[in-house]
Design an enzyme around this catalytic site. Structure first.
Site, mmCIF file in Angstrom:
data_model
loop_
_atom_site.group_PDB
_atom_site.id
_atom_site.type_symbol
_atom_site.label_atom_id
_atom_site.label_comp_id
_atom_site.label_asym_id
_atom_site.label_seq_id
_atom_site.Cartn_x
_atom_site.Cartn_y
_atom_site.Cartn_z
ATOM 1 N N ARG A 38 0.786 -1.331 -0.040
ATOM 2 C CA ARG A 38 -0.051 0.135 -0.138
ATOM 3 C C ARG A 38 1.047 1.220 -0.042
ATOM 4 N NH1 ARG A 38 -4.585 -2.554 3.846
ATOM 5 N NH2 ARG A 38 -6.135 -3.091 2.285
ATOM 6 N N LYS A 212 -18.065 -17.382 1.913
ATOM 7 C CA LYS A 212 -19.470 -17.505 2.171
ATOM 8 C C LYS A 212 -20.023 -16.627 0.955
ATOM 9 C CE LYS A 212 -19.256 -16.890 6.954
ATOM 10 N NZ LYS A 212 -19.466 -16.155 8.117
ATOM 11 N N GLY A 364 -9.256 -8.934 -0.925
ATOM 12 C CA GLY A 364 -7.924 -9.277 -0.229
ATOM 13 C C GLY A 364 -7.470 -10.855 -0.398
ATOM 14 N N GLY A 387 -13.191 -4.319 0.045
ATOM 15 C CA GLY A 387 -14.608 -3.600 0.298
ATOM 16 C C GLY A 387 -15.012 -2.838 -0.748
HETATM 17 P P1 AMP Z 1 -13.448 -14.375 1.350
HETATM 18 O O1 AMP Z 1 -12.943 -13.695 2.522
HETATM 19 O O2 AMP Z 1 -15.161 -14.673 1.546
HETATM 20 O O3 AMP Z 1 -13.035 -14.335 0.032
HETATM 21 O O4 AMP Z 1 -12.966 -16.005 1.733
HETATM 22 C C1 AMP Z 1 -11.842 -16.400 1.438
HETATM 23 C C2 AMP Z 1 -11.267 -17.735 2.313
HETATM 24 O O5 AMP Z 1 -12.320 -18.615 2.108
HETATM 25 C C3 AMP Z 1 -9.978 -17.999 2.055
HETATM 26 O O6 AMP Z 1 -9.089 -17.976 3.329
HETATM 27 C C4 AMP Z 1 -10.155 -19.617 1.591
HETATM 28 O O7 AMP Z 1 -9.541 -20.745 2.434
HETATM 29 C C5 AMP Z 1 -11.445 -19.680 2.259
HETATM 30 N N1 AMP Z 1 -12.202 -20.953 1.458
HETATM 31 C C6 AMP Z 1 -12.141 -20.744 0.274
HETATM 32 N N2 AMP Z 1 -12.730 -22.242 -0.203
HETATM 33 C C7 AMP Z 1 -13.360 -22.749 0.771
HETATM 34 C C8 AMP Z 1 -13.960 -24.035 1.245
HETATM 35 N N3 AMP Z 1 -14.087 -24.766 0.097
HETATM 36 N N4 AMP Z 1 -14.101 -24.350 2.384
HETATM 37 C C9 AMP Z 1 -13.811 -23.602 3.478
HETATM 38 N N5 AMP Z 1 -13.135 -22.304 3.071
HETATM 39 C C10 AMP Z 1 -12.992 -21.907 1.802
#
Ligand code: AMP
Length: 407
Positions: A38, A212, A364, A387
Site C-alpha cells: 500500500r 461465504k 484481499g 470492500g
Molecule cells: P472471502 O474472504 O469470503 O473471499 O473468503 C476467503 C477464504 O475462503 C480463504 O481464506 C479460503 O481459504 C476460504 N475458502 C475457500 N474455499 C473454501 C472452502 N471450500 N471451504 C472453506 N473455506 C474456503
C-alpha cells in the site's frame, strides 16, 4: 456516480500546500512494516506532488484503535518506511489535528513532506452519526480541523473510498470543491472498475469465490445484470449445492441462504447468464493440508468437506476465462492457503494471466492468491480495496469518490 474526476494533473501545484489521504493501513510486525504494497502504491502520486513544487501532508488510518491513542497502531513505522523508499526526510507529526500540527504543515517548504499520526486516534474520524446531530457536528468540526492542513485535497486511498469518514470525504466540505482531486491510484481504480461496470468488452466473465455467499450476495446480483458467465467456487458453492438437493457432507453452508441461492440460480437462468458451479471437487476428512483427500463429483461424502474445486471444473473454468475479454475475480476457488487445496485457484489464476482480457482482481484473498501465484504482473488491474471494489461492482456510489471535483 460520475467517474470522470479531476486528478492531481488537472490542478496547479506550484507553491500549494497539499493534504493527501493515503491508505497506509499496512500490517506491522515487531513495530516494522510487514507488507509495503500500500505504501508503494501511493508513491507515484506522492512523488508527482513533491516534484511539482507543492508541500505535502499525509493523512491515513492504521488498524482500528477506536478513537484512542494506542502505540501499536502508530503510523510512525509507515512514515519511516516511506522515508526509506523516497530517500528523503518524512517529518512526523504526532497528531493529525491541533495548532501545532497545522503550524508544522504551514511551515513545510515546496518538496517537503510530513506524515500525521493515525486519524483513527480520534473517534470522530470514523464516527457513524446516523442522524445524531451532536455526532454529526463533532465529525464535521474534526473534518474542518483536518482541512486546515492544506489548500488542496488529494484522495489516493481507494481502500477507504467506500466510507464517508472525516478524512476520506467530509474534509472536502471545508475546502474549495475544485481543489479536491484524485491521486493516480484512486483514478486508476475508478477507471478500470468503471469500465468493467459501464462498458465491458465481451464475453464478460465474473469469477466469484471465497468462504461465504453472504459477503458476495449483492455483487453477484448486480453482476448478473452485466456479465455473460459467472463461475462459482470456494466454500460458497456448497450453499448452492444444498439448494440443488446435493449431499454436502460437512462442507461450508449458510442454511439461511439456501432459498436465496435458489433465487440467484433462477435469476441467472431467466437472464440467460451462464451460471457455472463446480462439477467435481476435492473433499477432505479434516480441515487440514494433511487430511485424506478424494476427488468426487457433485455429492460430498458424509464426514468429508469440500475444500477445492476439482480438476475438471478447474479446466472448464479456465476454458471460459480464456474466451473472455473482461474478467472480474473476487474470492478464491478453494482453501488456497493449504498447498493441497490451491490447485483450483492456481489453475484459474494461470488462465486469467494467459487470457487476452482486461482482468480486474479485487478482494484481499484473491489478491493474496494472485501474489502467491507469481502472476500478479500479468493482471490488468489488482484492486487495492477489497470492500471498496465490491461496493463499486455492486453499483454503489463511493463517498470518497463522489466528494471529488468532476473533471
Ligand atoms: P472471502 O474472504 O469470503 O473471499 O473468503 C476467503 C477464504 O475462503 C480463504 O481464506 C479460503 O481459504 C476460504 N475458502 C475457500 N474455499 C473454501 C472452502 N471450500 N471451504 C472453506 N473455506 C474456503
Amino acid at each position: 456516480m460520475n467517474l470522470n474526476k479531476k486528478t492531481v494533473k488537472d490542478i496547479e501545484l506550484q507553491g500549494k500546500k497539499v493534504v493527501m489521504r493515503v491508505d497506509f493501513n499496512v500490517p506491522l510486525k515487531d513495530g516494522k512494516v510487514a507488507d509495503d504494497t500500500r505504501i508503494r502504491a501511493a508513491l507515484p502520486t506522492i512523488k508527482y506532488i513533491l516534484e511539482n513544487g507543492a508541500s505535502l501532508t499525509l493523512l491515513t488510518h492504521l488498524g482500528r484503535p477506536k478513537g484512542e491513542r494506542k502505540p501499536e497502531f502508530s503510523v510512525k513505522p509507515a512514515a519511516d518506511y516511506l522515508a526509506e523508499l523516497l530517500g528523503k526526510e518524512v517529518k512526523f507529526a504526532d497528531d493529525c489535528v491541533g495548532e501545532a500540527v497545522v503550524a508544522e504543515a504551514k511551515a513545510l517548504k515546496p518538496g517537503e513532506i510530513m506524515c500525521c499520526e493515525n486519524t483513527r486516534y480520534h473517534k470522530e474520524e470514523d464516527m457513524k452519526p446516523k442522524g445524531d446531530a451532536d455526532k454529526e457536528a463533532a465529525q464535521k468540526a474534526f473534518a474542518a480541523e483536518l482541512a486546515k492542513l492544506g489548500d488542496v485535497y488529494v484522495n489516493d486511498a481507494f481502500g477507504t473510498a467506500h466510507r464517508a469518514h472525516a478524512s476520506t470525504a467530509i474534509i472536502t466540505e471545508f475546502m474549495p470543491k475544485e481543489n479536491c482531486v484524485a491521486g493516480f491510484l484512486l483514478d486508476k481504480e475508478i477507471k478500470y472498475l468503471g469500465q468493467a461496470v459501464s462498458n465491458p468488452e465481451r464475453p464478460f466473465v465474473a469469477i466469484i469465490g471465497g468462504a461465504k455467499v453472504s459477503g458476495k450476495l449483492e455483487v453477484m446480483v448486480s453482476l448478473m445484470e452485466k456479465v455473460d458467465t459467472i463461475l462459482i467456487g470456494g466454500g460458497m458453492a456448497y450453499t448452492f449445492y444444498k439448494a440443488m438437493g446435493k449431499q454436502i457432507g460437512n462442507s461450508l453452508c449458510e442454511n439461511d441462504l439456501v432459498d436465496t441461492a435458489k433465487k440467484i440460480m433462477a435469476k441467472a437462468e431467466a437472464k440467460g447468464v451462464n451460471f457455472m458451479l463446480p462439477t467435481d471437487n476435492l473433499e477432505a476428512d479434516a480441515f487440514s493440508n494433511d487430511a485424506t483427500i478424494k476427488e468426487v463429483g457433485m455429492d460430498i461424502d458424509e464426514g468429508f468437506l469440500a475444500l477445492d474445486i476439482g480438476p475438471k471444473t478447474a479446466e472448464a473454468y479456465a476454458e471460459e476465462v480464456l474466451k473472455a475479454k473482461t474478467v472480474v475475480w473476487n474470492g478464491p476457488m478453494g482453501c488456497f492457503e493449504m498447498p493441497n487445496f490451491a490447485k483450483g485457484t492456481m489453475t484459474v489464476c494461470q488462465a486469467v494471466a494467459d487470457s487476452d482480457s482486461v482482468s480486474i482482481i479485487g478482494g484481499g484473498d484473491s489478491v493474496a492468491a494472485v501474489n502467491q501465484s507469481g502472476l500478479a504482473g500479468k493482471m490488468s488491474h489488482i484492486s487495492t480495496g477489497g470492500g471498496a471494489s465490491l461496493e463499486f461492482l455492486e453499483g454503489k456510489a463511493l463517498p470518497g469518490v463522489c466528494a471529488l471535483a468532476d473533471a
